[in-house]
Each structure stands twice: as structure tokens, then as C-alpha cells.
Motif scaffolding. Structure first.
Motif, PDB file in Angstrom:
ATOM      1  N   VAL A  10      -8.840 -29.024  35.303  1.00 21.79           N
ATOM      2  CA  VAL A  10      -7.882 -28.354  34.603  1.00 21.79           C
ATOM      3  C   VAL A  10      -7.977 -26.643  34.421  1.00 21.79           C
ATOM      4  N   PHE A  11      -8.928 -26.320  34.718  1.00 22.78           N
ATOM      5  CA  PHE A  11      -9.538 -24.696  34.395  1.00 22.78           C
ATOM      6  C   PHE A  11      -8.431 -23.945  35.095  1.00 22.78           C
ATOM      7  N   PRO A  12      -8.022 -24.076  36.568  1.00 24.32           N
ATOM      8  CA  PRO A  12      -6.853 -23.307  37.241  1.00 24.32           C
ATOM      9  C   PRO A  12      -5.552 -23.295  36.351  1.00 24.32           C
ATOM     10  N   GLN A  13      -5.109 -24.498  35.724  1.00 19.56           N
ATOM     11  CA  GLN A  13      -4.011 -24.482  35.145  1.00 19.56           C
ATOM     12  C   GLN A  13      -4.102 -23.829  33.842  1.00 19.56           C
ATOM     13  N   VAL A  14      -5.323 -24.020  33.022  1.00 21.85           N
ATOM     14  CA  VAL A  14      -5.573 -23.244  31.755  1.00 21.85           C
ATOM     15  C   VAL A  14      -5.681 -21.573  32.125  1.00 21.85           C
ATOM     16  N   LEU A  15      -6.104 -21.325  33.094  1.00 22.67           N
ATOM     17  CA  LEU A  15      -6.230 -19.861  33.481  1.00 22.67           C
ATOM     18  C   LEU A  15      -4.589 -19.413  33.630  1.00 22.67           C
ATOM     19  N   LEU A  16      -3.897 -19.930  34.375  1.00 20.80           N
ATOM     20  CA  LEU A  16      -2.554 -19.663  34.852  1.00 20.80           C
ATOM     21  C   LEU A  16      -1.908 -19.525  33.583  1.00 20.80           C
ATOM     22  N   LEU A  17      -1.965 -20.588  32.490  1.00 15.54           N
ATOM     23  CA  LEU A  17      -1.017 -20.451  31.249  1.00 15.54           C
ATOM     24  C   LEU A  17      -1.778 -19.179  30.549  1.00 15.54           C
ATOM     25  N   GLY A  18      -2.984 -18.903  30.299  1.00 15.30           N
ATOM     26  CA  GLY A  18      -3.412 -17.848  29.658  1.00 15.30           C
ATOM     27  C   GLY A  18      -2.862 -16.406  30.305  1.00 15.30           C
ATOM     28  N   VAL A  19      -2.837 -16.529  31.610  1.00 18.85           N
ATOM     29  CA  VAL A  19      -2.274 -15.179  32.321  1.00 18.85           C
ATOM     30  C   VAL A  19      -0.885 -15.189  31.755  1.00 18.85           C
ATOM     31  N   ALA A  20      -0.073 -16.212  31.777  1.00 19.27           N
ATOM     32  CA  ALA A  20       1.562 -16.132  31.578  1.00 19.27           C
ATOM     33  C   ALA A  20       1.639 -15.649  29.985  1.00 19.27           C
ATOM     34  N   VAL A  21       0.792 -16.396  29.067  1.00 16.17           N
ATOM     35  CA  VAL A  21       0.885 -15.878  27.678  1.00 16.17           C
ATOM     36  C   VAL A  21       0.564 -14.283  27.486  1.00 16.17           C
ATOM     37  N   TYR A  22      -0.562 -13.936  28.106  1.00 19.17           N
ATOM     38  CA  TYR A  22      -0.839 -12.608  27.929  1.00 19.17           C
ATOM     39  C   TYR A  22       0.078 -11.823  28.572  1.00 19.17           C
ATOM     40  N   VAL A  23       0.854 -11.922  29.744  1.00 19.08           N
ATOM     41  CA  VAL A  23       1.770 -10.921  30.146  1.00 19.08           C
ATOM     42  C   VAL A  23       3.068 -11.062  29.238  1.00 19.08           C
ATOM     43  N   ASN A  24       3.321 -11.842  28.542  1.00 19.20           N
ATOM     44  CA  ASN A  24       4.596 -11.763  27.708  1.00 19.20           C
ATOM     45  C   ASN A  24       4.223 -11.212  26.332  1.00 19.20           C
ATOM     46  N   ALA A  25       2.876 -11.299  26.007  1.00 21.13           N
ATOM     47  CA  ALA A  25       2.269 -10.517  24.802  1.00 21.13           C
ATOM     48  C   ALA A  25       2.319  -9.070  25.011  1.00 21.13           C
ATOM     49  N   VAL A  26       1.648  -8.711  26.135  1.00 20.57           N
ATOM     50  CA  VAL A  26       1.537  -7.254  26.749  1.00 20.57           C
ATOM     51  C   VAL A  26       3.142  -6.698  26.548  1.00 20.57           C
ATOM     52  N   VAL A  27       4.418  -7.388  26.959  1.00 20.14           N
ATOM     53  CA  VAL A  27       5.700  -6.972  26.815  1.00 20.14           C
ATOM     54  C   VAL A  27       5.716  -6.595  25.208  1.00 20.14           C
ATOM     55  N   PHE A  28       5.707  -7.430  24.175  1.00 17.08           N
ATOM     56  CA  PHE A  28       6.087  -7.251  22.982  1.00 17.08           C
ATOM     57  C   PHE A  28       4.816  -6.258  22.326  1.00 17.08           C
ATOM     58  N   MET A  29       3.557  -6.144  22.761  1.00 15.13           N
ATOM     59  CA  MET A  29       2.867  -5.134  22.472  1.00 15.13           C
ATOM     60  C   MET A  29       3.396  -3.869  22.391  1.00 15.13           C
ATOM     61  N   THR A  30       3.756  -3.595  23.863  1.00 11.42           N
ATOM     62  CA  THR A  30       4.275  -2.173  24.456  1.00 11.42           C
ATOM     63  C   THR A  30       5.770  -1.746  23.586  1.00 11.42           C
ATOM     64  N   PHE A  31       6.658  -2.643  23.624  1.00  7.34           N
ATOM     65  CA  PHE A  31       7.799  -2.397  23.117  1.00  7.34           C
ATOM     66  C   PHE A  31       8.303  -2.668  21.631  1.00  7.34           C
ATOM     67  N   GLN A  32       7.327  -3.440  21.245  1.00  8.14           N
ATOM     68  CA  GLN A  32       7.584  -4.025  19.838  1.00  8.14           C
ATOM     69  C   GLN A  32       6.679  -3.158  18.848  1.00  8.14           C
ATOM     70  N   HIS A  33       5.399  -2.906  19.453  1.00  5.06           N
ATOM     71  CA  HIS A  33       4.372  -2.462  18.765  1.00  5.06           C
ATOM     72  C   HIS A  33       3.812  -3.702  17.805  1.00  5.06           C
ATOM     73  N   LEU A  34       3.510  -4.716  18.240  1.00  2.00           N
ATOM     74  CA  LEU A  34       3.216  -5.818  17.444  1.00  2.00           C
ATOM     75  C   LEU A  34       1.473  -5.706  17.771  1.00  2.00           C
ATOM     76  N   ASP A  35       0.618  -6.318  16.875  1.00  2.69           N
ATOM     77  CA  ASP A  35      -0.674  -6.603  17.186  1.00  2.69           C
ATOM     78  C   ASP A  35      -0.800  -7.832  18.169  1.00  2.69           C
TER      79      ASP A  35
END
Length: 317
Positions: A10-35
Motif C-alpha cells: 500500500v506504500f505507493p498508494q499512500v505516497l500518491l495520496l500524500g502528494v495530492a494532499v500536499y499539492v492542494n495544501a500548497v495552493v491554500f498556503m500560497t493564496f490564502q496564507h494559511l498555516d
């Protein structure tokens, strides 16, 4: 049992899931200045359509809208696929059976390792079960093989080979559908455990020397054996088995004959060696040239099948 092997799956699926979450988080951190934590929370909620985080659209920069549109379209499908695959892997019974087989292989000692695929391998497994021999199988084509002795993996991968307990095994049998794959697996097994006795089943008899050079202790050519048995059967219907050895040029076949008249062992044709007399269902290996064979008994012999016709004539079969 052996949860590590499940985590590997399951490691590959977990890794991809983490990447997808991180990419979305970066968007909100950049534009909404969230922690970071708030950004991850917001990204997951938006992508999963829960909608607990929904900034005023009129206040969102155009760039953020475009990026979010693209990431949401991509991530919704990705989230669904990854989570479905993750859950399926964890709850699937085959995954835990495979994990148990890997655990068993890593803890076994003095067992037989079978690597490969095909009917020859399945036949060897059936015989080992009859003989009560401990074994572990590594195959990439499980087919109708069942139980916690079967590891589904890549026979050419050293990590999967090690999971069979190859370092503590008594011997190994290698039978791939492709001779070149068998040769590669033989080289890998000898690299991991050079003293291990290895038997290889090959199709092309011209490759016997190459396999011996690679470290195979015994090379059995399936076509040669089938050819010998079928040709011998054409000479006599008393064929019961084959003595296989690359050191013997002639075919050495085991024959089984019914005794229809009293004769002495010494009357058998030259070149035929008697092995045992079958009396009342039991083997009697103690006899001499003067021993008389009685009607109703059976005789097990070894020799060239071309002489079996003469044996039948002597015994009146």
C-alpha cells in the motif's frame, strides 16, 4: 502476520495520496496564507466535497481559481482511485495470505524453495506434499495454487527471492516458462546462496551446459524426458519410470512385468538388471540368480527398453 509486506503493497498508494494532499495544501498556503495544518484541512475538505472550507469566490484571485479548478479535477479522481485501491489491498484476503507466506518463508529452515510457473512446477508441488516436504513457492502466476506457502511476486527480483527464506533453504527448484528467465533466476539464487543445491527444468537441451556454468547442480530437460518416456512406451507397455542422468548415453528405463510362468532370475536377457520381486503386494529385494519367479508374482527391472520384449517372452507375459 507480517504486516510489513502489506505496508509494502500500500506504500505507493499512500505516497500518491500524500502528494495530492500536499499539492492542494500548497495552493491554500500560497493564496490564502494559511498555516500548513489549516491548508491540509482545507485542501482535503474541498477535494472531498465536504465543503467545510469555502472562501468567498469574489475574494479569490483568478490564479487561485484556475489552480484550484485543475487540482480539484485531478485530485477528485485520484483520491477516489487511491483510497479504493488502498482499502482493497488491506481488506483483500489474498494480500494477507501472501503476507503469511512471506512470514513463513522468512522463518523456515531446511525447506525446498520452488521458483517459477507452469505445470511442471505444480506437479513438483503435488509430489512434495505427498512426501511431506516443507516448501515455499515464489511465482508471478498464482493460477490455482492456494495456501500460505505461495508467494506472489517477481521470481527475478532478489527481494522476493529472499522472502522465500532462500538463505536457509535445503535446495531450490527453478522452472520458468522461458529458459532465459530460468537462467537469470539461477544466477540470482547462486549469487545469494552459492552452496545451495539447485535443480533447473529447461526446455532447450542445448542450454544444459550454460545452466551448469550458472551454478545448477542438476539440469532436467523436460522435452528430453517426455521424448524418452514416449519413445520407450512405443517399444513396450511395461515402462514404469525413467532413470535420468546426463552421464548415461543410453535410455535407462524401469520396467514392471507380470510373471506368467516359472523361470529363474538368471534366465533374464543380458543387459536387464532385476530390482525387486513383488510378492503379495510387498517388495522383496533379496534374491539370487537361482531364485525362481512364481506365477502371479511381479518383477521390477531396469535396463534399455529395447530389451523389454525379450523379458516378456521369458516371463510369458
Amino acid at each position: 502476520m507480517a504486516p510489513y509486506s502489506i505496508l509494502r503493497k500500500v506504500f505507493p498508494q499512500v505516497l500518491l495520496l500524500g502528494v495530492a494532499v500536499y499539492v492542494n495544501a500548497v495552493v491554500f498556503m500560497t493564496f490564502q496564507h494559511l498555516d500548513l495544518l489549516s491548508a491540509i484541512y482545507a485542501g482535503v475538505n474541498v477535494v472531498t466535497t465536504v465543503g467545510l472550507y469555502a472562501p468567498p469566490i469574489s475574494q479569490m484571485p483568478s490564479t487561485e481559481k484556475v489552480v484550484l479548478i485543475l487540482t480539484i479535477i485531478f485530485a477528485v479522481g485520484l483520491y477516489t482511485s487511491i483510497i479504493q485501491s488502498l482499502v482493497s489491498t488491506v481488506v483483500r484476503r489474498d494480500s494477507w495470505i501472501d503476507a503469511r507466506a512471506r512470514w513463513r518463508g522468512s522463518h523456515m529452515r531446511q525447506h525446498t524453495v520452488l521458483i517459477g510457473e507452469g505445470e511442471v512446477l505444480k506437479g513438483a508441488i503435488r509430489r512434495l506434499e505427498i512426501y511431506g516436504v516443507d516448501y515455499v513457492v515464489l511465482t508471478d502466476d498464482k493460477g490455482n495454487l492456494k495456501g500460505d506457502r505461495v508467494i506472489v511476486g517477481n521470481p527475478k527480483d532478489e527481494k522476493d527471492i529472499l522472502s522465500t527464506g532462500i538463505m536457509e533453504a535445503k535446495n531450490a527448484i527453478i522452472s520458468m516458462n522461458n529458459d532465459m528467465d530460468s537462467l537469470l533466476v539461477t544466477l540470482k539464487v547462486q549469487k545469494l546462496n552459492p552452496p545451495l543445491p539447485v535443480t533447473c527444468i529447461v526446455r532447450d537441451s542445448s542450454l544444459v551446459e550454460e545452466f551448469k556454468t550458472a551454478g545448477a547442480d542438476m539440469v532436467i530437460t523436460s522435452e528430453d524426458i517426455l521424448g524418452r518416456i514416449t519413445a520407450s512406451a512405443a517399444l513396450s507397455n511395461n515402462v514404469s519410470g525413467l532413470i535420468f542422468s546426463s552421464r548415461i548415453r543410453d535410455d535407462i528405463i524401469i520396467g514392471f512385468f507380470q510373471v506368467s510362468r516359472e523361470v529363474k532370475i538368471g534366465d533374464l536377457p543380458q543387459g536387464i538388471v532385476p530390482l525387486a520381486i513383488v510378492r503379495e503386494g510387498s517388495l522383496d529385494p533379496f534374491f539370487s540368480k537361482d531364485t525362481t519367479l512364481r506365477v502371479g508374482e511381479s518383477l521390477v527391472v531396469i535396463g534399455n527398453p529395447s530389451l523389454f520384449r525379450k523379458v516378456k517372452e521369458v516371463l510369458g507375459s
